[in-house]
Design a protein around this motif. Structure first.
Motif, PDB file in Angstrom:
ATOM      1  N   ASP A 167      40.788  19.445  35.164  1.00  0.00           N
ATOM      2  CA  ASP A 167      39.981  18.810  34.120  1.00  0.00           C
ATOM      3  C   ASP A 167      39.482  17.434  34.537  1.00  0.00           C
ATOM      4  N   VAL A 170      36.298  17.672  36.506  1.00  0.00           N
ATOM      5  CA  VAL A 170      35.144  17.969  35.649  1.00  0.00           C
ATOM      6  C   VAL A 170      34.698  16.710  34.918  1.00  0.00           C
ATOM      7  N   GLU A 171      35.672  15.945  34.399  1.00  0.00           N
ATOM      8  CA  GLU A 171      35.327  14.695  33.725  1.00  0.00           C
ATOM      9  C   GLU A 171      34.614  13.751  34.687  1.00  0.00           C
ATOM     10  N   ARG A 175      29.357  16.598  32.195  1.00  0.00           N
ATOM     11  CA  ARG A 175      28.930  17.905  31.679  1.00  0.00           C
ATOM     12  C   ARG A 175      27.450  17.911  31.297  1.00  0.00           C
ATOM     13  N   LYS A 197      38.213  28.534  34.331  1.00  0.00           N
ATOM     14  CA  LYS A 197      38.591  27.363  33.537  1.00  0.00           C
ATOM     15  C   LYS A 197      37.539  26.268  33.673  1.00  0.00           C
ATOM     16  N   THR A 198      37.077  26.042  34.892  1.00  0.00           N
ATOM     17  CA  THR A 198      36.038  25.033  35.107  1.00  0.00           C
ATOM     18  C   THR A 198      34.746  25.430  34.406  1.00  0.00           C
ATOM     19  N   ARG A 200      34.424  27.337  31.749  1.00  0.00           N
ATOM     20  CA  ARG A 200      34.618  27.182  30.299  1.00  0.00           C
ATOM     21  C   ARG A 200      34.521  25.710  29.908  1.00  0.00           C
ATOM     22  N   SER A 201      35.132  24.849  30.715  1.00  0.00           N
ATOM     23  CA  SER A 201      35.097  23.419  30.418  1.00  0.00           C
ATOM     24  C   SER A 201      33.676  22.873  30.451  1.00  0.00           C
ATOM     25  N   GLY A 205      31.230  24.889  24.191  1.00  0.00           N
ATOM     26  CA  GLY A 205      31.321  23.720  23.317  1.00  0.00           C
ATOM     27  C   GLY A 205      30.036  23.550  22.538  1.00  0.00           C
TER      28      GLY A 205
END
Length: 272
Positions: A167, A170-171, A175, A197-198, A200-201, A205
């Motif tokens: 995470d 990604v931050e 995004r 997972k990446t 989805r992140s 949203g």
């Protein structure tokens, strides 16, 4: 020609994973994993639509992340044919919905960076290319080697480390992207969940309209497990299939992933 579903279902018994990963007849001369591979190969790749050349350094002795994979060649070609090819409706939809100027593109598992660099120069896009930390120096080398053509085409390429499933990484890249690109990233099954997972992140949203375009050459039957898991969260469509590689029944397939809440553009193949 085998359909993408047949590609997922076919037996893998007759496949040599290394041969199909980096075949001898690769159009851009990618080397196989033979003993005595050269320390480096610098190749020029011509983009007909803009009458320009990009320069890519491969480091075969350093491993797979430093070599040009078949699916990257496919995306490179489709970006060259972006106005009339299968990427055209995707790019038109993204551009029409963009609230800022240049397209913002993130590439996962960039390897040599040829796809991200091609996207920047053909689309005049703001691209971030990413890979594991040890791959970053060669990625940066290739971006710097193409500084002149990037500047002339109004494109930019930033380089960042991004470990799938992390995470914090990604931050770090953010995004705020319109499009995510990747080629030949589905190969090790232990990386399926970190990659998802990446994704989805990045893509799931409220208010996010990101699209993921992935080129993939199926090598093992187990690859289908990735798509099965992905379809829990994303609509997955095939937008292009290459002719089979020599000595194989399959070719590179290009998929479009969109969050399930999104309406997919008309005219795309719904068989996957």
């Amino acid at each position: 020609m085998a359909t993408p579903q047949q590609q997922e279902d076919d037996s893998e018994d007759d496949m040599d994973p290394i041969k199909i990963l980096l075949p001898d007849d690769n159009l851009n001369g990618a080397p196989n994993l033979h003993q005595g591979t050269p320390e480096q190969e610098v190749q020029q790749h011509y983009i007909r639509s803009i009458k320009s050349t990009v320069v890519i350094r491969q480091l075969p002795s350093q491993g797979l992340s430093f070599q040009l994979w078949p699916a990257a060649t496919t995306l490179f070609t489709l970006l060259d044919n972006r106005s009339t090819g299968p990427l055209s409706p995707i790019l038109d939809t993204i551009s029409g919905g963009s609230t800022h100027g240049a397209l913002r593109i993130l590439e996962l598992g960039s390897g040599t960076g040829i796809v991200g660099i091609a996207a920047a120069v053909t689309l005049g896009a703001e691209v971030t290319v990413t890979d594991l930390p040890h791959v970053i120096p060669n990625l940066q080398f290739n971006v710097d080697a193409n500084a002149d053509v990037l500047a002339s085409r109004g494109g930019t390429v930033n380089v960042a480390a991004l470990r799938w499933g992390e995470d914090a990484d990604v931050e770090g890249v953010g995004r705020e992207f319109d499009l995510v690109l990747a080629s030949d990233v589905v190969y090790y099954d232990h990386l399926y969940e970190p990659l998802l997972k990446t994704l989805r992140s990045l893509m799931l949203g409220e208010g996010r309209k990101m699209v993921f375009v992935m080129a993939h050459l199926r090598r093992w039957k187990k690859d289908s497990a990735f798509f099965k898991r992905a379809r829990k969260f994303f609509n997955v469509e095939v937008v292009h299939v290459d002719s089979p590689c020599e000595g194989s029944r399959i070719g590179v397939a290009v998929y479009r992933f969109a969050a399930k809440a999104q309406r997919l553009p008309a005219g795309l193949n719904r068989n996957s």
